[in-house]
Design a protein around this motif. Structure first.
Motif, PDB file in Angstrom:
ATOM      1  N   THR A   1       0.831  -1.200   0.000  1.00 34.71           N
ATOM      2  CA  THR A   1       0.000   0.000   0.000  1.00 34.71           C
ATOM      3  C   THR A   1       0.869   1.254   0.000  1.00 34.71           C
ATOM      4  OG1 THR A   1      -1.579   1.325   1.281  1.00 34.71           O
ATOM      5  CG2 THR A   1      -0.204  -0.192   2.522  1.00 34.71           C
ATOM      6  N   SER A   2       0.403   2.297  -0.656  1.00 32.02           N
ATOM      7  CA  SER A   2       1.107   3.577  -0.632  1.00 32.02           C
ATOM      8  C   SER A   2       1.085   4.222   0.745  1.00 32.02           C
ATOM      9  CB  SER A   2       0.495   4.536  -1.655  1.00 32.02           C
ATOM     10  OG  SER A   2       0.971   4.257  -2.955  1.00 32.02           O
TER      11      SER A   2
ATOM     12  N   GLY B   1       2.954  -0.743  -4.242  1.00 29.11           N
ATOM     13  CA  GLY B   1       2.028  -0.080  -3.329  1.00 29.11           C
ATOM     14  C   GLY B   1       1.143   0.918  -4.055  1.00 29.11           C
TER      15      GLY B   1
ATOM     16  N   GLY C   1      -1.896   3.634  -4.677  1.00 28.68           N
ATOM     17  CA  GLY C   1      -2.641   4.573  -3.848  1.00 28.68           C
ATOM     18  C   GLY C   1      -4.065   4.071  -3.670  1.00 28.68           C
TER      19      GLY C   1
ATOM     20  N   THR D   1      -6.433   6.133  -7.668  1.00 32.68           N
ATOM     21  CA  THR D   1      -5.614   5.260  -8.499  1.00 32.68           C
ATOM     22  C   THR D   1      -6.537   4.271  -9.208  1.00 32.68           C
ATOM     23  OG1 THR D   1      -3.692   5.439  -7.035  1.00 32.68           O
ATOM     24  CG2 THR D   1      -3.805   3.514  -8.473  1.00 32.68           C
TER      25      THR D   1
ATOM     26  N   LEU E   1       5.857   2.616  -5.316  1.00 35.22           N
ATOM     27  CA  LEU E   1       4.572   3.244  -5.021  1.00 35.22           C
ATOM     28  C   LEU E   1       3.986   3.804  -6.311  1.00 35.22           C
ATOM     29  CD1 LEU E   1       5.331   5.142  -1.691  1.00 35.22           C
ATOM     30  CD2 LEU E   1       4.722   2.732  -2.048  1.00 35.22           C
TER      31      LEU E   1
ATOM     32  N   ASN F   1       0.911   5.797  -7.441  1.00 35.91           N
ATOM     33  CA  ASN F   1      -0.194   6.511  -6.812  1.00 35.91           C
ATOM     34  C   ASN F   1      -0.443   7.917  -7.326  1.00 35.91           C
ATOM     35  OD1 ASN F   1       1.810   8.138  -5.604  1.00 35.91           O
ATOM     36  ND2 ASN F   1       1.941   6.799  -3.832  1.00 35.91           N
TER      37      ASN F   1
ATOM     38  N   TYR G   1       0.394  10.566  -4.580  1.00 38.02           N
ATOM     39  CA  TYR G   1      -0.386  10.557  -3.341  1.00 38.02           C
ATOM     40  C   TYR G   1       0.544  10.559  -2.123  1.00 38.02           C
ATOM     41  CZ  TYR G   1      -3.668   8.663   0.161  1.00 38.02           C
ATOM     42  OH  TYR G   1      -4.436   8.444   1.275  1.00 38.02           O
ATOM     43  N   THR G   2       1.557   9.712  -2.157  1.00 39.19           N
ATOM     44  CA  THR G   2       2.628   9.708  -1.146  1.00 39.19           C
ATOM     45  C   THR G   2       3.937   9.382  -1.854  1.00 39.19           C
ATOM     46  OG1 THR G   2       2.431   7.341  -0.638  1.00 39.19           O
ATOM     47  CG2 THR G   2       1.116   8.859   0.696  1.00 39.19           C
ATOM     48  N   THR G   3       5.029   9.700  -1.190  1.00 44.31           N
ATOM     49  CA  THR G   3       6.349   9.267  -1.652  1.00 44.31           C
ATOM     50  C   THR G   3       7.113   8.729  -0.452  1.00 44.31           C
ATOM     51  OG1 THR G   3       7.381  11.431  -1.268  1.00 44.31           O
ATOM     52  CG2 THR G   3       6.409  11.040  -3.445  1.00 44.31           C
ATOM     53  N   LYS G   4       8.205   8.052  -0.719  1.00 40.78           N
ATOM     54  CA  LYS G   4       9.043   7.555   0.355  1.00 40.78           C
ATOM     55  C   LYS G   4       9.975   8.655   0.827  1.00 40.78           C
ATOM     56  CE  LYS G   4       8.261   3.138   1.138  1.00 40.78           C
ATOM     57  NZ  LYS G   4       8.037   2.604   2.477  1.00 40.78           N
TER      58      LYS G   4
END
Length: 262
Positions: free
Chosen positions: A151-152, A193, A195, A229, A254, A256, A259-262
């Protein structure tokens, strides 16, 4: 190898096993890989509630010219995971590609999560993922590809998803470890992962306000029909990772739209 022969990393002529392959992302992956030349697809589904959708996906794969079989099982025990792989091998042969899309989401404050709820989340998202990778290592052909859905939210700083993201998080390390252990056999191992996806998996957990937030949170949301997504945008990445993208291994990607990043 002639210039017209398929690459050893193409999907053409390969055997595929998809855990959670009856519907949504898993179902689309099953038909997509068949369309790109897979010769056989073993489609796992969890319970009788998903049987009709599994049968529909089997029929769609067969219509595309590939062999297909549906396999039922609750994969939260090592014995059940061993049986699914054994049944898949007996039905269609040893897999060249193994993909695990199984997952369960719970949106709830930590203070309200019961031990039973945590144990169920841990069994579906963590334990099943570990034993999927274990059995993939035993059964996937040399030069094969293994991918697990996470998952993101692994890149998010957020409340309410502690038991979901928390029980998916160990899969990142399992992926790295399996990639190291199986690399000597030419097997690549990845995690993907997505989103929040435009599937019933998402809508069952979210209020109208939360849905509106998630639909606007990705950097590319305004260029998506749903703001979420779409599974159609995830499938090509997984297809790439389990074919020509084999040189990517031990990593979590990821997908997405920002939506998010590492």
């Amino acid at each position: 190898m002639s210039s017209t022969s398929p690459s050893r990393h193409s999907i053409q002529g390969k055997t595929v096993l998809i855990a959670g392959g009856a519907k949504n992302l898993g179902g689309l992956l099953a038909t997509d890989l068949a369309r790109h030349g897979a010769k056989a697809v073993a489609i796992h589904y969890n319970s009788a509630a998903s049987k009709a959708e599994a049968d529909k996906t089997v029929a769609a794969v067969q219509q595309l010219g590939a062999q297909a079989v549906a396999l039922q099982g609750d994969l939260t025990t090592a014995v059940a995971m061993e049986k699914m792989f054994a049944d898949a091998v007996a039905a269609v042969g040893r897999p060249d590609i193994a993909i695990n899309t199984v997952g369960k989401v719970l949106k709830k404050p930590m203070g309200e999560i019961s031990e039973a709820e945590f144990d169920e989340m841990d069994a579906v998202n963590n334990k099943a993922a570990f034993f999927f990778l274990k059995e993939a290592g035993r059964h996937v052909n040399d030069g094969g590809k293994v991918c697990t859905l996470v998952t993101s939210l692994l890149g998010a700083f957020t409340p309410f998803y502690s038991s979901y993201a928390g029980t998916k998080a160990p899969v990142e390390h399992y992926t790295r470890a399996a990639a190291k252990e199986l690399g000597v056999r030419g097997i690549s191992v990845t995690a993907v992962g997505p989103g929040p996806m435009d599937t019933p998996f998402f809508y069952g957990q979210e209020s109208a306000d939360a849905q509106a937030y998630h639909k606007s949170a990705a950097a590319l949301s305004s260029f998506s029909q749903t703001g979420l997504t779409d599974i159609e945008d995830v499938v090509p990445f997984i297809r790439h990772l389990v074919s020509d993208g084999w040189w990517v291994t031990g990593q979590t990607i990821l997908i997405n739209g920002g939506y998010t990043t590492k």
